[in-house]
Scaffold this motif. Structure first.
Motif, PDB file in Angstrom:
ATOM      1  N   ARG A 241      58.689  48.404  36.651  1.00  8.60           N
ATOM      2  CA  ARG A 241      59.862  48.421  35.728  1.00  8.60           C
ATOM      3  C   ARG A 241      59.031  49.321  34.233  1.00  8.60           C
ATOM      4  O   ARG A 241      59.227  48.595  33.146  1.00  8.60           O
ATOM      5  CB  ARG A 241      60.777  46.855  34.983  1.00  8.60           C
ATOM      6  CG  ARG A 241      61.376  47.229  35.956  1.00  8.60           C
ATOM      7  CD  ARG A 241      62.706  48.289  36.031  1.00  8.60           C
ATOM      8  NE  ARG A 241      64.057  47.609  36.461  1.00  8.60           N
ATOM      9  CZ  ARG A 241      63.791  47.453  37.786  1.00  8.60           C
ATOM     10  NH1 ARG A 241      62.688  48.657  38.875  1.00  8.60           N
ATOM     11  NH2 ARG A 241      65.175  46.996  39.114  1.00  8.60           N
ATOM     12  N   THR A 242      58.230  50.221  33.987  1.00  9.29           N
ATOM     13  CA  THR A 242      57.083  50.218  33.059  1.00  9.29           C
ATOM     14  C   THR A 242      57.106  52.443  33.520  1.00  9.29           C
ATOM     15  O   THR A 242      58.006  52.442  34.054  1.00  9.29           O
ATOM     16  CB  THR A 242      55.998  50.310  33.725  1.00  9.29           C
ATOM     17  OG1 THR A 242      55.186  50.562  31.741  1.00  9.29           O
ATOM     18  CG2 THR A 242      55.478  50.784  34.313  1.00  9.29           C
ATOM     19  N   THR A 243      56.956  52.732  31.975  1.00 11.36           N
ATOM     20  CA  THR A 243      57.178  54.069  31.933  1.00 11.36           C
ATOM     21  C   THR A 243      55.702  54.915  31.994  1.00 11.36           C
ATOM     22  O   THR A 243      54.540  53.945  31.351  1.00 11.36           O
ATOM     23  CB  THR A 243      57.729  54.455  31.057  1.00 11.36           C
ATOM     24  OG1 THR A 243      57.800  53.497  29.620  1.00 11.36           O
ATOM     25  CG2 THR A 243      59.881  53.732  31.334  1.00 11.36           C
ATOM     26  N   VAL A 244      55.757  56.192  31.473  1.00 12.48           N
ATOM     27  CA  VAL A 244      54.714  57.063  31.543  1.00 12.48           C
ATOM     28  C   VAL A 244      54.711  57.324  29.133  1.00 12.48           C
ATOM     29  O   VAL A 244      55.764  57.207  29.375  1.00 12.48           O
ATOM     30  CB  VAL A 244      54.820  58.110  31.549  1.00 12.48           C
ATOM     31  CG1 VAL A 244      53.506  58.846  31.511  1.00 12.48           C
ATOM     32  CG2 VAL A 244      54.650  57.698  33.433  1.00 12.48           C
TER      33      VAL A 244
ATOM     34  N   LEU B 223      50.387  55.059  30.364  1.00  8.20           N
ATOM     35  CA  LEU B 223      51.657  54.171  30.890  1.00  8.20           C
ATOM     36  C   LEU B 223      51.488  52.981  30.020  1.00  8.20           C
ATOM     37  O   LEU B 223      50.662  52.962  28.665  1.00  8.20           O
ATOM     38  CB  LEU B 223      51.671  53.268  32.481  1.00  8.20           C
ATOM     39  CG  LEU B 223      51.039  53.863  33.445  1.00  8.20           C
ATOM     40  CD1 LEU B 223      51.176  52.877  34.379  1.00  8.20           C
ATOM     41  CD2 LEU B 223      52.577  54.647  33.874  1.00  8.20           C
ATOM     42  N   ASN B 224      52.779  53.041  29.852  1.00  2.45           N
ATOM     43  CA  ASN B 224      53.365  52.587  28.809  1.00  2.45           C
ATOM     44  C   ASN B 224      53.270  50.490  29.329  1.00  2.45           C
ATOM     45  O   ASN B 224      52.552  49.709  30.736  1.00  2.45           O
ATOM     46  CB  ASN B 224      54.598  51.427  28.783  1.00  2.45           C
ATOM     47  CG  ASN B 224      55.658  53.087  27.549  1.00  2.45           C
ATOM     48  OD1 ASN B 224      54.167  53.068  26.521  1.00  2.45           O
ATOM     49  ND2 ASN B 224      56.130  53.727  27.885  1.00  2.45           N
TER      50      ASN B 224
ATOM     51  N   PRO C 230      55.377  53.203  39.128  1.00  2.69           N
ATOM     52  CA  PRO C 230      56.309  52.377  37.374  1.00  2.69           C
ATOM     53  C   PRO C 230      57.809  52.316  37.441  1.00  2.69           C
ATOM     54  O   PRO C 230      58.011  51.091  36.542  1.00  2.69           O
ATOM     55  CB  PRO C 230      55.766  54.094  36.659  1.00  2.69           C
ATOM     56  CG  PRO C 230      54.897  54.272  37.797  1.00  2.69           C
ATOM     57  CD  PRO C 230      54.465  54.169  38.922  1.00  2.69           C
ATOM     58  N   GLU C 231      58.034  52.835  38.751  1.00  4.47           N
ATOM     59  CA  GLU C 231      59.160  52.260  38.516  1.00  4.47           C
ATOM     60  C   GLU C 231      60.206  50.822  39.269  1.00  4.47           C
ATOM     61  O   GLU C 231      60.786  50.037  38.536  1.00  4.47           O
ATOM     62  CB  GLU C 231      60.353  53.090  39.703  1.00  4.47           C
ATOM     63  CG  GLU C 231      61.451  52.864  39.781  1.00  4.47           C
ATOM     64  CD  GLU C 231      62.776  53.958  40.297  1.00  4.47           C
ATOM     65  OE1 GLU C 231      64.355  54.308  40.762  1.00  4.47           O
ATOM     66  OE2 GLU C 231      62.273  54.886  41.275  1.00  4.47           O
TER      67      GLU C 231
ATOM     68  N   ARG D 215      51.321  62.287  32.727  1.00  2.98           N
ATOM     69  CA  ARG D 215      52.229  61.618  34.242  1.00  2.98           C
ATOM     70  C   ARG D 215      52.104  61.108  34.424  1.00  2.98           C
ATOM     71  O   ARG D 215      50.608  61.438  34.670  1.00  2.98           O
ATOM     72  CB  ARG D 215      52.407  63.967  34.566  1.00  2.98           C
ATOM     73  CG  ARG D 215      51.868  64.000  34.560  1.00  2.98           C
ATOM     74  CD  ARG D 215      51.595  65.880  34.748  1.00  2.98           C
ATOM     75  NE  ARG D 215      52.509  66.122  34.011  1.00  2.98           N
ATOM     76  CZ  ARG D 215      53.059  67.953  34.214  1.00  2.98           C
ATOM     77  NH1 ARG D 215      53.080  68.237  35.789  1.00  2.98           N
ATOM     78  NH2 ARG D 215      53.118  68.438  32.912  1.00  2.98           N
ATOM     79  N   TYR D 216      52.673  60.867  35.129  1.00  2.00           N
ATOM     80  CA  TYR D 216      51.883  59.789  36.349  1.00  2.00           C
ATOM     81  C   TYR D 216      51.254  60.532  37.546  1.00  2.00           C
ATOM     82  O   TYR D 216      51.151  62.219  38.117  1.00  2.00           O
ATOM     83  CB  TYR D 216      53.186  59.238  37.397  1.00  2.00           C
ATOM     84  CG  TYR D 216      53.033  57.597  38.005  1.00  2.00           C
ATOM     85  CD1 TYR D 216      51.652  56.438  36.766  1.00  2.00           C
ATOM     86  CD2 TYR D 216      52.963  57.587  38.832  1.00  2.00           C
ATOM     87  CE1 TYR D 216      51.396  55.729  38.338  1.00  2.00           C
ATOM     88  CE2 TYR D 216      52.689  56.646  39.240  1.00  2.00           C
ATOM     89  CZ  TYR D 216      51.862  56.156  39.646  1.00  2.00           C
ATOM     90  OH  TYR D 216      51.275  54.886  40.486  1.00  2.00           O
TER      91      TYR D 216
END
Length: 400
Positions: free
Chosen positions: A141-144, A194-195, A137-138, A148-149
């Protein structure tokens, strides 16, 4: 005080403006309807160019936020045309390159995903099963969005994380304890969602499982199918040049390297084919508006023959009459152009605010639209103006 009068046969600019506005002020409804066609054409042109520029600005701002230092490495094809494979150790070898900051990877897994085992096999929703590293994700460049991941523990268990589109297709909008999905004849627990990953949309439709779990439960061979590399911003080109040889030293020609942000930048620089269509429609509306102005001016000349004859009898020259009606047509078109620019700008601002973009209305859009309106008005009013100027005073005064 001595007042200098203009030479005989010549009018001050203020006089021209006053006489040109007489017809518009006395026939307001007709003038408004004629100006409407001009306004619609100009508004369409301004809105199309403004929305295109605002969209481009918004996309470039998004690219800057996501970063332009992401490179992707994936297998190409062999000389025989078959799909090549990246070495299992390719991510570790790439990580040894000095300017490289982050290396994460995914691996494609054959299989289908279902909400439960009772769903027909043909309804696979087009989702892909992907082995994913822990820092993915990092890197992209995305986020949860929920839950959780994967972590070091869950990456070894039958646990998955869903991409944003994958969750939608599976009908999962909220994560709760014990939630499971059916993958290749066995249950996998859903840990998170995830987003959207703007730079790497393939992740959005993926169901991600840890590399160890993929090898243990899904017969994954361990070969990465995509490697995501974040580099120092000022070293992107240099790193891009050595990635293929580093990922697969023996067969560098079977490695494909790309920069996702360059695709988005190309899309930002490319005008949509629909832009040309809408500009064409705007031009047609502008032309129709010009015909409306011409029609208004022709009728105005016929209705105002007595005025023309009276002015000629009082000393107005043919040039004065010609200038009056030409200026009236230009003024009518200019008013429509100003209204069109205002409408197009307002439409651009409204849509850009809804999308969260910066509002951009290029000078070419509003200046070009206004200039086109004035030019159309001048062309449309030229023939009626010449016709009015050719009228003889005695002939015109017969209608009084």
């Amino acid at each position: 005080m001595t007042v200098t009068a203009p030479p005989p046969g010549r009018l001050h600019v203020s006089d021209v403006a006053r006489t040109a506005s007489v017809g518009l002020r006395t026939r307001r409804m007709r003038a408004a309807l004629s100006a409407l066609g001009i306004a619609i054409g100009v508004a369409a042109m301004v809105a199309v160019l403004g929305l295109s520029a605002s969209s481009q600005a918004g996309l470039l701002a998004e690219i800057d936020k996501l970063g332009t230092n992401l490179l992707t490495v994936q297998p190409g094809q062999t000389l025989s045309g078959e799909d090549a494979k990246l070495p299992v150790k390719a991510p570790k070898m790439i990580g040894r390159i000095g300017p490289v900051e982050t290396v994460e990877s995914t691996g494609k897994i054959e299989g289908s995903v279902y909400r439960n085992p009772h769903i027909p096999k043909v309804n696979s929703n087009g989702l892909s099963i992907t082995a994913a590293s822990l820092g993915l994700p990092e890197a992209v460049r995305t986020t949860v969005a929920q839950g959780r991941y994967l972590n070091a523990a869950t990456a070894q268990q039958p646990v998955v994380v869903l991409g944003s589109e994958a969750a939608t297709r599976l009908g999962i909008s909220r994560i709760h304890s014990g939630m499971r999905i059916w993958i290749e004849g066995q249950w996998f627990y859903v840990a998170g969602i995830l987003n959207s990953a703007k730079l790497t949309p393939a992740i959005d439709s993926s169901v991600m499982v840890g590399f160890p779990a993929a090898q243990k439960y899904l017969e994954f061979d361990g070969h990465p199918s995509m490697i995501y590399v974040r580099t120092a911003v000022d070293q992107v080109t240099e790193v891009q040049g050595v990635l293929a040889g580093t990922a697969n030293p023996e067969k560098a020609d079977e490695v494909s390297v790309s920069q996702p942000s360059s695709t988005l930048e190309a899309r930002a620089a490319t005008q949509s084919a629909l832009n040309g269509l809408f500009l064409g429609l705007g031009a047609v509306a502008l032309l129709v508006g010009g015909i409306g102005v011409a029609n208004t001016m022709v009728i105005s000349v016929l209705e105002r023959r007595s005025e023309i004859g009276l002015r000629r009898a009082l000393g107005a020259t043919k040039g004065n009459i010609r200038l009056q009606f030409l200026a009236e047509a230009i003024l009518l078109a200019a008013l429509g152009g100003v209204a069109g620019v205002a409408l197009g700008g307002a439409a651009t601002m409204t849509y850009a605010n809804v999308k969260g973009w910066e509002t951009v209305v290029p000078v070419m859009a509003w200046a070009g639209g206004l200039g086109a309106a004035v030019a159309i008005g001048a062309i449309a009013g030229l023939l009626p103006a010449l016709r009015a100027a050719r009228m003889q005073p005695t002939e015109a005064l017969r209608t009084v």
